[in-house]
Design a protein around this motif. Structure first.
Motif, short mmCIF file in Angstrom:
data_model
loop_
_atom_site.label_atom_id
_atom_site.label_comp_id
_atom_site.label_asym_id
_atom_site.label_seq_id
_atom_site.Cartn_x
_atom_site.Cartn_y
_atom_site.Cartn_z
N GLU A 85 -20.86 -14.11 -17.24
CA GLU A 85 -21.81 -13.01 -17.47
C GLU A 85 -21.75 -12.02 -16.31
O GLU A 85 -22.75 -11.77 -15.61
N THR A 86 -20.60 -11.41 -16.13
CA THR A 86 -20.43 -10.56 -14.95
C THR A 86 -21.32 -9.31 -15.00
O THR A 86 -21.70 -8.80 -13.96
N ASP A 87 -21.65 -8.82 -16.20
CA ASP A 87 -22.51 -7.63 -16.26
C ASP A 87 -23.89 -7.95 -15.67
O ASP A 87 -24.45 -7.14 -14.93
N GLN A 88 -24.40 -9.14 -16.00
CA GLN A 88 -25.72 -9.50 -15.48
C GLN A 88 -25.66 -9.77 -13.97
O GLN A 88 -26.58 -9.42 -13.23
N VAL A 89 -24.58 -10.40 -13.54
CA VAL A 89 -24.43 -10.63 -12.09
C VAL A 89 -24.29 -9.28 -11.38
O VAL A 89 -24.87 -9.05 -10.31
N ALA A 90 -23.54 -8.36 -12.00
CA ALA A 90 -23.35 -7.04 -11.40
C ALA A 90 -24.69 -6.32 -11.25
O ALA A 90 -24.94 -5.66 -10.23
N ALA A 91 -25.56 -6.46 -12.24
CA ALA A 91 -26.88 -5.80 -12.15
C ALA A 91 -27.67 -6.35 -10.96
O ALA A 91 -28.36 -5.60 -10.25
N LEU A 92 -27.55 -7.65 -10.72
CA LEU A 92 -28.26 -8.25 -9.57
C LEU A 92 -27.67 -7.73 -8.26
O LEU A 92 -28.40 -7.43 -7.31
N VAL A 93 -26.34 -7.62 -8.20
CA VAL A 93 -25.70 -7.09 -6.99
C VAL A 93 -26.17 -5.66 -6.73
O VAL A 93 -26.53 -5.29 -5.60
N ARG A 94 -26.22 -4.88 -7.80
CA ARG A 94 -26.63 -3.47 -7.63
C ARG A 94 -28.07 -3.39 -7.14
O ARG A 94 -28.39 -2.58 -6.27
N GLU A 95 -28.91 -4.24 -7.71
CA GLU A 95 -30.32 -4.24 -7.29
C GLU A 95 -30.43 -4.58 -5.80
O GLU A 95 -31.17 -3.93 -5.05
N LEU A 96 -29.67 -5.55 -5.38
CA LEU A 96 -29.77 -6.02 -4.00
C LEU A 96 -29.15 -5.04 -3.01
O LEU A 96 -29.59 -4.95 -1.86
N THR A 97 -28.14 -4.32 -3.44
CA THR A 97 -27.43 -3.45 -2.51
C THR A 97 -27.91 -1.99 -2.59
O THR A 97 -27.45 -1.17 -1.80
N ALA A 127 -19.54 -5.07 5.26
CA ALA A 127 -18.76 -6.25 4.86
C ALA A 127 -19.54 -7.16 3.92
O ALA A 127 -20.73 -7.45 4.15
N VAL A 128 -18.88 -7.59 2.87
CA VAL A 128 -19.49 -8.49 1.87
C VAL A 128 -18.65 -9.76 1.80
O VAL A 128 -17.42 -9.70 1.70
N LEU A 129 -19.32 -10.89 1.86
CA LEU A 129 -18.62 -12.18 1.79
C LEU A 129 -18.81 -12.76 0.40
O LEU A 129 -19.95 -12.99 -0.04
N VAL A 130 -17.70 -13.02 -0.29
CA VAL A 130 -17.73 -13.61 -1.63
C VAL A 130 -17.20 -15.04 -1.52
O VAL A 130 -16.08 -15.25 -1.06
N LEU A 131 -18.02 -15.99 -1.96
CA LEU A 131 -17.67 -17.41 -1.78
C LEU A 131 -17.46 -18.07 -3.15
O LEU A 131 -18.33 -18.02 -4.01
N HIS A 132 -16.31 -18.69 -3.30
CA HIS A 132 -15.92 -19.22 -4.61
C HIS A 132 -16.45 -20.63 -4.87
O HIS A 132 -16.88 -21.34 -3.96
N ALA A 133 -16.38 -21.02 -6.13
CA ALA A 133 -16.86 -22.34 -6.56
C ALA A 133 -15.75 -23.40 -6.42
O ALA A 133 -14.70 -23.14 -5.83
N GLY A 141 -14.27 -3.95 -7.25
CA GLY A 141 -13.24 -2.93 -7.46
C GLY A 141 -13.88 -1.55 -7.46
O GLY A 141 -15.12 -1.43 -7.45
N PRO A 142 -13.08 -0.50 -7.47
CA PRO A 142 -13.64 0.85 -7.44
C PRO A 142 -14.57 1.07 -8.63
O PRO A 142 -14.23 0.75 -9.77
N GLY A 143 -15.77 1.54 -8.35
CA GLY A 143 -16.74 1.84 -9.41
C GLY A 143 -17.49 0.62 -9.91
O GLY A 143 -18.43 0.74 -10.71
N ARG A 144 -17.11 -0.57 -9.48
CA ARG A 144 -17.82 -1.77 -9.93
C ARG A 144 -18.99 -2.06 -8.98
O ARG A 144 -19.15 -1.38 -7.98
N ALA A 145 -19.77 -3.11 -9.32
CA ALA A 145 -20.98 -3.38 -8.53
C ALA A 145 -20.63 -3.58 -7.05
O ALA A 145 -21.31 -3.05 -6.17
N LEU A 146 -19.59 -4.35 -6.79
CA LEU A 146 -19.08 -4.42 -5.41
C LEU A 146 -17.96 -3.40 -5.30
O LEU A 146 -16.77 -3.73 -5.38
N ARG A 193 -16.89 1.54 -1.24
CA ARG A 193 -18.04 1.46 -0.33
C ARG A 193 -18.00 0.20 0.53
O ARG A 193 -18.29 0.22 1.72
N TRP A 194 -17.66 -0.93 -0.11
CA TRP A 194 -17.76 -2.23 0.56
C TRP A 194 -16.40 -2.75 1.00
O TRP A 194 -15.38 -2.49 0.35
N PHE A 195 -16.43 -3.50 2.07
CA PHE A 195 -15.25 -4.26 2.51
C PHE A 195 -15.50 -5.70 2.07
O PHE A 195 -16.38 -6.38 2.62
#
Ligand SMILES: CC(=O)SCCNC(=O)CCNC(=O)[C@H](O)C(C)(C)COP(=O)(O)OP(=O)(O)OC[C@H]1O[C@@H](n2cnc3c(N)ncnc32)[C@H](O)[C@@H]1OP(=O)(O)O
Ligand SMILES: N[C@@H](CCO)C(=O)O
Length: 383
Positions: free
Chosen positions: A369-381, A64-70, A96-101, A105-107
């Protein structure tokens, strides 16, 4: 149809526009059975949180992944605009499918913040006796908002988040999760947020609060029954104009708009510069989709943000975090400057070095800058 003057953007009806009604779509609701005790004292009865989910929760609840908005976000992280969702997803490239989250794989769970106006209980919601909360809505803190999210996690059977991620106000709540519930936060990604709201951040918010409260249609926050299209729209629009400048960078505004007049308008004869028209546009869009009362409640909640309060100070609080952590700054962010994220990265024992999102767009870079945020998510997960 009522529209924001000069823009054609529809104004919401003052009553029933936000926080109520159950439009079709993926949104679901969680009701608190008991009143929520509040940090400032008292309690909030009848609490409900709106949320959306994507993917499947594994039987052991470990994905499970929690996404918190601004501030003005909602549960609609991805997906088209539609009934109850005036804007398309705000982190479309990330989930979404194939994206960083990757939702294969993730809920992914995204709640609308407590105090908000997109399905969760806020000033535009009705109290148990049927009246709108309006100006009687209590002061909330990030800790209250996270307490409401804890109950949602329990209800969904999620004992521990594989990842909690948020930017700006969402980052404040993500940090609060990791400090108050370290055992329930396995990994943490903090973007463009501080350990505590600074004097300048409080100052910007205060000016916005004044703008809303000095609107003659504010009525102490009790305007939700005033009739269709009636509400402190001018004040909310002013607040958004000011806020939006802080969300962008000076070089971007200069390069993009410079001193150019808007189309055929003549600023020497009452016409607008392009940048003024741009701010008008963002003001009108927000007025069309957001409740001024929620804007006030959430801004005040951000002003209370201080992770060290009652915990022996910031450094002691940050030492409680056990989650595998990445903290990222946006290099051009003048609202939540990188020095604040450097403090977080240095103070959280399990954090890797500060990461920097390169962007000309200022604070909004964490959304753009979602590509850069996605790279951080991938690194962390991936570890
Ligand atoms: C987690 C959350 O925060 S969710 C909420 C996020 N969304 C919002 O806050 C909505 C407000 N928008 C924003 O904050 C930002 O636009 C972002 C971050 C969403 C996107 O940033 P960008 O892609 O750089 O958009 P930008 O700031 O350039 O705005 C584009 C809009 O300005 C309009 N615009 C550009 N120049 C002008 C002008 N001279 N006059 C009038 N309008 C103009 C464009 O037509 C466009 O309109 P549209 O959004 O209705 O299609
Ligand atoms: N554009 C964002 C900025 C605040 O982080 C919002 O409105 O929520």
């Amino acid at each position: 149809m009522n529209t924001t003057p000069g823009t054609g953007v529809p104004l919401p009806p003052a009553s029933g526009a936000w926080g109520e009604g159950d439009p079709p779509g993926r949104r679901q609701w969680h009701m608190w059975e008991k009143p929520l005790p509040l940090e400032a004292g008292g309690e909030l009865p009848g609490v409900r949180l709106a949320y959306e989910t994507w993917g499947q929760l594994t039987p052991d609840g470990s994905n499970a992944v929690l996404v918190l908005h601004a501030l003005t976000g909602d549960s609609h992280v991805i997906g088209p605009a539609g009934p109850g969702h005036p804007t398309p997803g705000w982190w479309e490239g990330l989930v979404g499918p194939g994206r960083a989250l990757d939702t294969d794989r993730w809920f992914v769970v995204a709640p609308n913040v407590l105090g908000g106006c997109q399905g969760s209980t806020g000033p535009s919601s009705r109290r148990p006796d049927g009246r709108h909360w309006g100006g009687d809505f209590p002061l909330l803190t990030q800790r209250d908002q996270v307490a409401a999210e804890v109950d949602l996690a329990d209800a969904l059977g999620i004992g521990r988040w594989a990842l909690v991620i948020g930017g700006s106000m969402g980052g404040m709540r993500a940090l609060e999760w990791a400090v108050s519930h370290p055992e329930r936060t396995e990994a943490l990604l903090l973007l463009a947020c501080p350990a505590a709201a600074s004097a300048e951040q409080i100052a910007w918010a205060d000016i916005q609060l004044h703008a809303i409260r000095s609107d003659p249609h504010w009525h102490g926050g009790d305007y939700h029954d005033a009739g269709p299209g009636r509400g402190p729209h001018a004040g909310l629009g002013l607040a958004r104009r000011l806020a939006h400048v802080t969300y962008r960078s000076e070089p971007e505004l200069q390069a993009r708009f410079g001193r150019t007049p808007q189309h055929t308008e003549d600023p020497w004869r009452g016409g607008r510069y392009q940048v003024g028209s741009y701010l008008d546009h963002h003001a009108a869009k927000l007025v069309g989709r957001f409740d001024a009362g929620s804007y006030v409640v959430l801004s005040e909640a951000m002003n209370t943000h201080d992770i060290g309060r009652g915990r022996g100070g910031t450094r002691a609080a940050l030492r409680r975090v056990t989650a595998r952590t990445l903290v990222a700054a946006v290099d051009s962010d003048r609202l939540y400057p990188p020095v604040q994220q450097a403090e977080l990265a240095a103070g959280i024992p399990s954090a890797d070095r500060l990461r920097v999102v390169r962007s000309p767009y200022g604070h909004d870079g964490f959304l753009i800058e979602t590509d850069q945020v996605a790279a951080l998510v991938r690194e962390l997960t991936s570890s």
